[in-house]
Design an enzyme around this catalytic site. Structure first.
Site, PDB file in Angstrom:
ATOM      1  N   HIS A   9      -7.752   1.284  -6.115  1.00  0.00           N
ATOM      2  CA  HIS A   9      -7.900   0.404  -4.942  1.00  0.00           C
ATOM      3  C   HIS A   9      -8.576  -0.885  -5.424  1.00  0.00           C
ATOM      4  O   HIS A   9      -9.721  -1.181  -5.064  1.00  0.00           O
ATOM      5  CB  HIS A   9      -8.728   1.109  -3.866  1.00  0.00           C
ATOM      6  N   GLN A  52     -10.169  -3.650  -3.061  1.00  0.00           N
ATOM      7  CA  GLN A  52     -11.439  -3.231  -2.456  1.00  0.00           C
ATOM      8  C   GLN A  52     -12.613  -3.533  -3.401  1.00  0.00           C
ATOM      9  O   GLN A  52     -13.603  -4.144  -3.008  1.00  0.00           O
ATOM     10  CB  GLN A  52     -11.384  -1.723  -2.155  1.00  0.00           C
ATOM     11  N   ASP A 103     -17.314   6.861  -0.543  1.00  0.00           N
ATOM     12  CA  ASP A 103     -16.016   6.720   0.126  1.00  0.00           C
ATOM     13  C   ASP A 103     -15.725   8.067   0.784  1.00  0.00           C
ATOM     14  O   ASP A 103     -16.433   9.062   0.544  1.00  0.00           O
ATOM     15  CB  ASP A 103     -14.940   6.355  -0.920  1.00  0.00           C
ATOM     16  N   CYS A 107     -16.552   1.731   1.519  1.00  0.00           N
ATOM     17  CA  CYS A 107     -15.380   0.860   1.738  1.00  0.00           C
ATOM     18  C   CYS A 107     -14.814   1.029   3.143  1.00  0.00           C
ATOM     19  O   CYS A 107     -14.037   0.186   3.589  1.00  0.00           O
ATOM     20  CB  CYS A 107     -14.324   1.113   0.680  1.00  0.00           C
ATOM     21  N   ARG A 117       0.882  -1.186   0.000  1.00  0.00           N
ATOM     22  CA  ARG A 117       0.000   0.000   0.000  1.00  0.00           C
ATOM     23  C   ARG A 117       0.906   1.218   0.000  1.00  0.00           C
ATOM     24  O   ARG A 117       1.721   1.386   0.910  1.00  0.00           O
ATOM     25  CB  ARG A 117      -0.912   0.005   1.226  1.00  0.00           C
ATOM     26  N   ARG A 142     -13.826  -8.615   2.786  1.00  0.00           N
ATOM     27  CA  ARG A 142     -12.433  -8.399   2.387  1.00  0.00           C
ATOM     28  C   ARG A 142     -11.603  -9.631   2.752  1.00  0.00           C
ATOM     29  O   ARG A 142     -10.771 -10.087   1.970  1.00  0.00           O
ATOM     30  CB  ARG A 142     -11.864  -7.156   3.106  1.00  0.00           C
TER      31      ARG A 142
HETATM   32  N1   CP Z   1     -11.218   0.004   2.944  1.00  0.00           N
HETATM   33  C1   CP Z   1      -9.922  -0.093   3.306  1.00  0.00           C
HETATM   34  O1   CP Z   1      -9.041  -0.402   2.476  1.00  0.00           O
HETATM   35  O2   CP Z   1      -9.707   0.119   4.610  1.00  0.00           O
HETATM   36  P1   CP Z   1      -8.306   0.309   5.346  1.00  0.00           P
HETATM   37  O3   CP Z   1      -7.741   1.622   4.875  1.00  0.00           O
HETATM   38  O4   CP Z   1      -8.637   0.286   6.787  1.00  0.00           O
HETATM   39  O5   CP Z   1      -7.394  -0.815   4.934  1.00  0.00           O
HETATM   40  N1  NVA Z   2     -10.006   6.732  -0.843  1.00  0.00           N
HETATM   41  C1  NVA Z   2      -9.554   6.334   0.467  1.00  0.00           C
HETATM   42  C2  NVA Z   2      -9.783   4.879   0.665  1.00  0.00           C
HETATM   43  C3  NVA Z   2      -9.431   4.376   2.032  1.00  0.00           C
HETATM   44  C4  NVA Z   2      -9.635   2.907   2.153  1.00  0.00           C
HETATM   45  C5  NVA Z   2      -8.099   6.699   0.647  1.00  0.00           C
HETATM   46  O1  NVA Z   2      -7.320   6.545  -0.312  1.00  0.00           O
HETATM   47  O2  NVA Z   2      -7.722   7.171   1.727  1.00  0.00           O
END
Ligand code: CP
Ligand code: NVA
Length: 298
Positions: free
Chosen positions: A130, A133, A218, A257, A103, A285
């Site tokens: 993402h 997700q 989101d 999400c 990530r 997930r």
């Molecule tokens: N939705 C999601 O990816 O959550 P986190 O940022 O907690 O991993």
């Molecule tokens: N769009 C958000 C998703 C978090 C899971 C971010 O990138 O922070």
């Protein structure tokens, strides 16, 4: 199947449907309490350059349940944070590990890691997309509706990384996707696919949710974008509240999400209301990622 899962289009429709089937089976095994350990002796390295609750914990638990092991790695504690290149790190990690989850901010870093790794690399979120997700969300919608045919998704809010992956998913499954956002928050369009006419972008959230089977939102401010007060005021008309839900199909599914910012992009009433499936969505997930790990790592 591709070695890596960097973007949703790394899978084809049949591969996604195969993962949905595998996920159903793994979820049933877990419900019955039946052990299933196809990844015994395998280790997943998990590089996190941004915060996470769901992704980190569900991958970690997923590896454990499949009989494998995971390592939580942060670049600031690795030589990566002191200038060792991604290419060299990839080559070294490939000698120890069986897969890498990453990530981070820039999607190019994920591509670079995958290019120099001989083991599968999984994208756990970037500024651009993402995919894990939305792959999991496709499973959740399939589980709730029994199919993915001719459904309409209304994505309302910021045109961010999650919206980008939804556009890819909609193109893959011929879904009707209506993205409602202010003009300055429009999502980037994936260049790796052709965008069908069934995907529309509008500034009118009520138009977007008309006949929608799913309303999705989101956070308004994604990680790395803090300090964006102006964006928050632009997004206020795009809150998922009861009047917006009432304008969709009667049994529309409300998805997020997570993490949610209550009374910003979604009201508590809707998040806790009868249309909301957000916590089933979060649970899935784990199940979906186990199916992906089993497929890529075994
Ligand atoms: N939705 C999601 O990816 O959550 P986190 O940022 O907690 O991993
Ligand atoms: N769009 C958000 C998703 C978090 C899971 C971010 O990138 O922070």
């Amino acid at each position: 199947m591709n070695k890596d899962f960097l973007k949703l289009s790394d899978l084809n429709k049949d591969e996604v449907l195969g993962l949905i089937k595998e996920t159903t089976e793994l979820k049933q095994l877990k419900t019955k309490g039946t052990a299933h350990r196809p990844l015994e002796g395998k280790t997943l390295g998990m590089i996190f350059n941004k915060n996470s609750t769901r992704t980190r914990i569900s991958f970690e638990v997923g590896m454990f349940e499949l009989g494998g092991h995971s390592l939580f790695l942060t670049p600031d504690q690795m030589q990566l944070g002191r200038g060792e290149t991604i290419a060299d790190s990839a080559r070294v990690l490939s000698r120890y590990l069986d897969g890498i989850l990453i990530r981070t901010f820039d999607f190019k870093e994920v591509e670079e890691l995958a290019k120099h790794s001989s083991i599968p690399v999984i994208n756990g979120l970037t500024d651009l997309n993402h995919p894990i997700q939305v792959l999991s969300d496709l499973f959740t919608i399939h589980e709730k509706l029994g199919h993915l045919d001719e459904i309409k998704i209304a994505y309302v809010g910021d045109g961010n990384n999650v919206a980008y992956s939804w556009i890819t998913a909609a193109a893959m499954f011929d879904l009707r996707l209506s993205v409602a956002c202010p003009a300055s928050c429009k999502p980037e369009l994936p260049k790796e696919i052709s965008i069908p006419d069934s995907i529309e972008i509008t500034e009118d959230p009520f138009f977007a949710v008309k006949d929608a089977d799913v309303i999705y939102t989101d956070v308004w401010i994604s990680m790395g974008q803090e300090d964006a007060d102006e964006k928050v005021s632009l997004l206020k008309p795009y809150q998922i509240n009861q009047s917006l839900v009432d304008a969709a199909k009667k049994d529309t599914l409300v998805m997020h999400c997570l993490p949610a910012h209550r009374e910003m992009e979604i009201t508590t009433k809707v998040l806790e209301g009868k249309n909301s499936i957000v916590f089933d969505q979060a649970e899935n997930r784990l199940h979906l990622q186990k199916a992906l790990l089993k497929t890529l790592l075994s």
